[in-house]
Enzyme design. Structure first.
Site, short mmCIF file in Angstrom:
data_model
loop_
_atom_site.label_atom_id
_atom_site.label_comp_id
_atom_site.label_asym_id
_atom_site.label_seq_id
_atom_site.Cartn_x
_atom_site.Cartn_y
_atom_site.Cartn_z
CB ALA A 110 -0.89 -0.02 1.23
CD GLU A 113 2.01 -5.21 6.09
OE1 GLU A 113 2.87 -6.07 6.38
OE2 GLU A 113 1.21 -5.35 5.15
N GLY A 151 0.73 -5.01 1.13
CA GLY A 151 -0.47 -5.14 0.31
C GLY A 151 -0.22 -5.91 -0.98
N1 CO8 Z 1 4.50 3.17 -1.06
C1 CO8 Z 1 4.81 4.31 -1.72
N2 CO8 Z 1 5.87 4.42 -2.56
C2 CO8 Z 1 6.64 3.35 -2.72
C3 CO8 Z 1 6.38 2.12 -2.06
C4 CO8 Z 1 5.23 2.06 -1.21
N3 CO8 Z 1 4.88 0.94 -0.57
N4 CO8 Z 1 7.34 1.24 -2.40
C5 CO8 Z 1 8.16 1.88 -3.25
N5 CO8 Z 1 7.76 3.15 -3.44
C6 CO8 Z 1 8.37 4.16 -4.28
C7 CO8 Z 1 9.61 4.78 -3.62
O1 CO8 Z 1 9.24 5.77 -2.69
C8 CO8 Z 1 10.37 5.30 -4.81
O2 CO8 Z 1 9.77 6.51 -5.21
P1 CO8 Z 1 10.73 7.78 -5.58
O3 CO8 Z 1 11.52 7.31 -6.78
O4 CO8 Z 1 9.74 8.86 -5.90
O5 CO8 Z 1 11.56 8.03 -4.39
C9 CO8 Z 1 10.06 4.29 -5.90
O6 CO8 Z 1 8.88 3.58 -5.48
C10 CO8 Z 1 11.16 3.28 -6.10
O7 CO8 Z 1 11.43 2.70 -4.84
P2 CO8 Z 1 12.91 2.61 -4.19
O8 CO8 Z 1 13.76 3.71 -4.71
O9 CO8 Z 1 12.76 2.49 -2.72
O10 CO8 Z 1 13.41 1.24 -4.85
P3 CO8 Z 1 14.47 0.23 -4.23
O11 CO8 Z 1 14.75 -0.76 -5.30
O12 CO8 Z 1 15.63 0.95 -3.64
O13 CO8 Z 1 13.71 -0.50 -3.02
C11 CO8 Z 1 11.84 -1.64 -1.97
C12 CO8 Z 1 12.60 -1.32 -3.29
C13 CO8 Z 1 12.74 -2.50 -1.08
C14 CO8 Z 1 10.60 -2.41 -2.36
C15 CO8 Z 1 11.50 -0.32 -1.25
O14 CO8 Z 1 10.88 0.56 -2.19
C16 CO8 Z 1 10.56 -0.51 -0.11
O15 CO8 Z 1 10.97 -0.96 0.94
N6 CO8 Z 1 9.25 -0.16 -0.30
C17 CO8 Z 1 8.28 -0.24 0.75
C18 CO8 Z 1 7.85 -1.66 0.97
C19 CO8 Z 1 6.85 -1.77 2.09
O16 CO8 Z 1 7.15 -1.47 3.24
N7 CO8 Z 1 5.62 -2.22 1.77
C20 CO8 Z 1 4.57 -2.36 2.72
C21 CO8 Z 1 3.74 -1.13 2.83
S1 CO8 Z 1 2.52 -1.20 4.11
C22 CO8 Z 1 1.27 -2.10 3.44
O17 CO8 Z 1 1.33 -2.56 2.35
C23 CO8 Z 1 0.08 -2.27 4.32
C24 CO8 Z 1 -1.09 -2.87 3.53
C25 CO8 Z 1 -2.36 -2.77 4.30
C26 CO8 Z 1 -2.81 -1.35 4.46
C27 CO8 Z 1 -4.05 -1.26 5.25
C28 CO8 Z 1 -4.27 0.18 5.65
C29 CO8 Z 1 -5.27 0.33 6.71
#
Ligand code: CO8
Length: 258
Positions: free
Chosen positions: A63, A131, A108
């Site tokens: 998400a 999360e 998500g």
């Molecule tokens: N949300 C928003 N933006 C994201 C997300 C995300 N989950 N994941 C990646 N992005 C964006 C980055 O911010 C980046 O954007 P920008 O270029 O503008 O800075 C772009 O995508 C590329 O990402 P990275 O530069 O970070 O790429 P890397 O290859 O260095 O890293 C990763 C890849 C390891 C996947 C890293 O992006 C990461 O850790 N992302 C977050 C992963 C995460 O924590 N996911 C779980 C989120 S919480 C969730 O899903 C809860 C679901 C239920 C919600 C219920 C709500 C009530």
């Protein structure tokens, strides 16, 4: 639609989450479009649905963290329910669904993959429920579906630690059915989808219904559910054709979903 692509060919529908610049993260707009896409699926003509992510790196990286960062409790509840309702709708589609996981499937993203019937992934795929490291619990069914898919011990380890796992371990614990190279992922999934779509669609759907409805029922009740699904097939043209083809030693002329 800005963030979802949908194509349909030979009774196979392919949904692509198309926000590669944010690793296909699910914000409200992506979820709205996913919901609309699921509603648009032609239930008669679509016999298998595949879901995948655009770009080289991610299925869905979760998400959208930016969108969630300022949410109040009420907004969090609303967002969680919104996503959950859509994933449940996907899960309850009458035809089989396959996730082609082509990279990160985090939070998500893993929850979306788990809402499909079957998962295949490429070697670069990474799965996890990170999360707790963000100060929240999974909110789109992760605590429930992961336990049901891989068992409580492994699910609890992943959910408590927030540790990601790679494709080979996902295969090892049964989170995915197979791992391929990046190039082979879609051909492999398409081949499986075509194989499923070559069978009698009503029979396939009745198998899905029997599994879904029987899974949490006690065995006596579950067997009754299967009996009904089995019996219902005998009023279909496809059952008549499927059995006639076998007895006449010829190929099925093409199931009609009737
Ligand atoms: N949300 C928003 N933006 C994201 C997300 C995300 N989950 N994941 C990646 N992005 C964006 C980055 O911010 C980046 O954007 P920008 O270029 O503008 O800075 C772009 O995508 C590329 O990402 P990275 O530069 O970070 O790429 P890397 O290859 O260095 O890293 C990763 C890849 C390891 C996947 C890293 O992006 C990461 O850790 N992302 C977050 C992963 C995460 O924590 N996911 C779980 C989120 S919480 C969730 O899903 C809860 C679901 C239920 C919600 C219920 C709500 C009530």
């Amino acid at each position: 639609m800005d963030f979802i692509k949908y194509q349909m060919e030979n009774h196979i529908g392919i949904i692509t989450i198309n926000r590669p610049e944010a690793l296909n993260a699910l914000n409200t707009q992506v979820l709205i479009e996913l919901d609309e896409t699921i509603d648009m699926i032609d239930l008669n003509e679509t016999w298998v649905v595949i879901i995948t992510g655009a770009g080289e790196k991610a299925f869905v990286a979760g998400a959208d963290i930016g969108a969630m960062s300022n949410m109040s409790k009420v907004e969090g509840r609303r967002f969680g329910k919104f996503g959950n309702d859509i994933f449940r709708k996907l899960e309850m589609l009458p035809m089989p669904t396959i996730a082609a996981v082509n990279g990160f499937a985090l939070g998500g993203g893993n929850e979306l993959a788990m809402s499909c019937d079957i998962r295949y992934c490429s070697e670069n795929a990474v799965f996890g429920q990170p999360e707790v490291g963000l100060g929240i619990t999974p909110g789109f069914g992760g605590t429930q579906r992961l336990v049901r898919l891989v068992g409580t011990g492994m699910a609890k380890e992943m959910l408590y630690s927030g540790r990601n796992i790679k494709a080979d371990q996902a295969l090892h614990i049964g989170l995915v059915n197979g791992v391929t190279t990046k190039e082979e992922l879609m051909p492999t999934v398409m081949k499986l989808a075509e194989r499923i779509a070559s069978n009698a669609p009503i029979a396939v759907r009745n198998v899905k219904r029997a599994i879904t409805n029987g899974f949490l029922a006690d065995l006596d009740h579950a067997i009754m559910i299967e009996q009904k699904c089995f019996a219902d097939c005998f009023e279909t043209e496809d059952q008549v054709e499927g059995m006639a083809a076998f007895l006449e030693k010829r190929k099925v002329t093409g199931f009609k979903n009737r």
